[in-house]
Design a protein around this motif. Structure first.
Motif, PDB file in Angstrom:
ATOM      1  N   ARG A 128      52.582   7.763  47.754  1.00  0.00           N
ATOM      2  CA  ARG A 128      52.791   8.034  46.331  1.00  0.00           C
ATOM      3  C   ARG A 128      52.730   6.758  45.493  1.00  0.00           C
ATOM      4  N   ILE A 129      53.402   5.722  45.936  1.00  0.00           N
ATOM      5  CA  ILE A 129      53.400   4.462  45.185  1.00  0.00           C
ATOM      6  C   ILE A 129      51.987   3.892  45.109  1.00  0.00           C
ATOM      7  N   THR A 130      51.264   3.951  46.225  1.00  0.00           N
ATOM      8  CA  THR A 130      49.897   3.425  46.255  1.00  0.00           C
ATOM      9  C   THR A 130      48.992   4.202  45.316  1.00  0.00           C
ATOM     10  N   VAL A 131      49.135   5.512  45.298  1.00  0.00           N
ATOM     11  CA  VAL A 131      48.303   6.345  44.433  1.00  0.00           C
ATOM     12  C   VAL A 131      48.554   6.022  42.959  1.00  0.00           C
ATOM     13  N   PHE A 132      49.803   5.861  42.571  1.00  0.00           N
ATOM     14  CA  PHE A 132      50.088   5.527  41.170  1.00  0.00           C
ATOM     15  C   PHE A 132      49.622   4.115  40.834  1.00  0.00           C
TER      16      PHE A 132
END
Length: 440
Positions: free
Chosen positions: A329-333
């Protein structure tokens, strides 16, 4: 080794015909799941027809509604104004879709998780302002300023992703706060003047300007790009066929590969010819298309891409598979923030300035609409990065066509909103049909 022996070696998930019960009725009769590559090998051209009917019946529409919509839109505007399909107008469409299209690429990642990022418009405006401050106010090297600008976008996205993934604040709330906060920071950096003019000769701004073309407007440039795309597609398809053949799993027949690549070649060289009749292929379009190819590879061919689809398809199942959901999730954002910053630079290149309006207006809504209209599901787990291109083609075609007809901006908003609603309705119906067919 014969084709029959290959069929016998496939695993249960890739057999010619598996049977599953519809998800909403476990007691119902099993539904056959057919692998199209094996079907084509057994039935030839008839197999394509059978598979096409099966997909339509099962709600697997793919990009078909988008292509049909484009044909309808282009036909209507051409009948209303014969300049619509002129080389110059199509060149303008291809150039101006790239800026918002870059924002849409980042949003595709977020939508695949079933989430939303409302801050990309503000981040793009802040990015152009940060670049302008570095270059104009502090005399920094433009290329170094570009790197720092993209890093800023990555940091903003990662920060928002951290609040969402680690603290548990809904993505809608986090990015809505970002929408307001980053816009406020942009206004503060711009100061009382509200505008910072960026020298047109500054490296990135000059590269992305409307008058900058691949290989300095050389005709060979467009055809070189078209040929490169066709060759890469051909090599990639045969490489996939070789790997799947070696693994003993279904693979596309050589005839199908050649037909697909042949159609791509016709479309690519036709587009190159049209753009050459105008001014050539803009650098902005080249970079946008290159980004699509790279990100498509990341999503479809890498472990990270499979993790994104897995998390979007089901969080609990992804966790049980050993995937670190917070990291994904953090990487995607962070990726969304990076493409928002890059998109901001594209938009700055169009005006050679950072202004109060940068990233404002309907930029955010158009970026979201592009990803959804192009075929990426709002419900997560399904979509393609190419939806950013298809969706922006639809949106930019509508905007340009209505401009040619001197229509009011209000009409543009209403039509674009209607198209967006139609795309979501199709997606919802498609999902319902797939569940009924046991493939949801």
């Amino acid at each position: 080794m014969s084709d029959t022996s290959k069929v016998e070696k496939v695993d249960p998930a890739a057999e010619v015909q598996n049977t599953v019960a519809p998800a909403d009725d476990p007691t119902a009769a099993p539904v056959a799941v057919v692998d199209p590559r094996l079907l084509v090998r057994e039935e030839g051209f008839k197999g394509y027809i059978t598979e096409f009917k099966r997909k339509i019946k099962g709600g697997e529409l793919g990009s078909l509604p988008v292509f049909v919509g484009l044909v309808v839109i282009w036909t209507i505007f051409q009948l209303k104004n014969d300049l619509f399909l002129s080389a110059d107008n199509l060149s303008n469409i291809s150039y101006f879709l790239s800026g918002t299209g870059m924002l849409a690429i980042g949003l595709v990642f977020v939508l695949l998780l079933g989430e939303i990022d409302l801050s990309v418009g503000s981040v793009s405006g802040l990015a152009s302002t940060v670049f302008a401050v570095f270059v104009v106010n502090h005399g920094m090297n433009p290329w170094l300023a570009l790197v720092l600008t993209i890093v800023t976008g990555v940091g903003i996205g990662a920060l928002q992703g951290w609040f969402f993934a680690k603290i548990g604040v809904p993505a809608f709330v986090v990015t809505l706060a970002g929408f307001l906060g980053w816009n406020g920071l942009m206004l503060w950096l711009l100061g009382d003047s509200g505008t910072i003019n960026i020298p047109a000769e500054s490296g990135p701004v000059h590269l992305l300007g409307q008058s900058s073309f691949f290989m300095d407007q050389a005709i060979v440039g467009a055809y070189l790009l078209a040929g490169l795309g066709v060759v890469l597609s051909l090599v990639g398809s045969f490489n996939e066929q070789r790997r799947r053949r070696a693994a003993g799993v279904p693979f596309r027949p050589t005839s199908e590969i050649l037909i697909r690549v042949g159609l791509l070649a016709i479309a690519s060289f036709a587009a190159a010819a049209v753009l050459n009749n105008a001014s050539g292929v803009s650098n902005a379009l080249v970079i946008f298309l290159a980004s699509l190819v790279i990100i498509d590879f990341v999503l479809r061919r890498t472990t990270f891409g499979r993790k994104v689809f897995a998390v979007g398809g089901g969080i609990e199942a992804a966790r049980r598979a050993g995937i670190s959901v917070p990291v994904v999730r953090i990487t995607v954002f962070a990726i969304s923030g990076a493409f928002a910053a890059i998109g901001g630079m594209f938009l700055a290149g169009q005006t050679a300035s950072a202004t109060l309006n940068a990233g404002g207006g309907n930029t955010l809504m158009l970026a979201i609409a592009a990803a959804v209209i192009g075929g990426t599901s709002l419900f997560g787990g399904r979509g393609s990065v190419w939806s950013a291109l298809l969706g922006m083609l639809v949106i930019q075609s509508i905007q340009t066509g209505l401009d040619l007809l001197n229509m009011n901006t209000s009409i543009q908003y209403m039509i674009t909103g209607g198209v967006l609603l139609g795309a979501v309705v199709i997606d919802s119906i498609s999902r319902r049909s797939q569940k009924a067919a046991g493939r949801g």
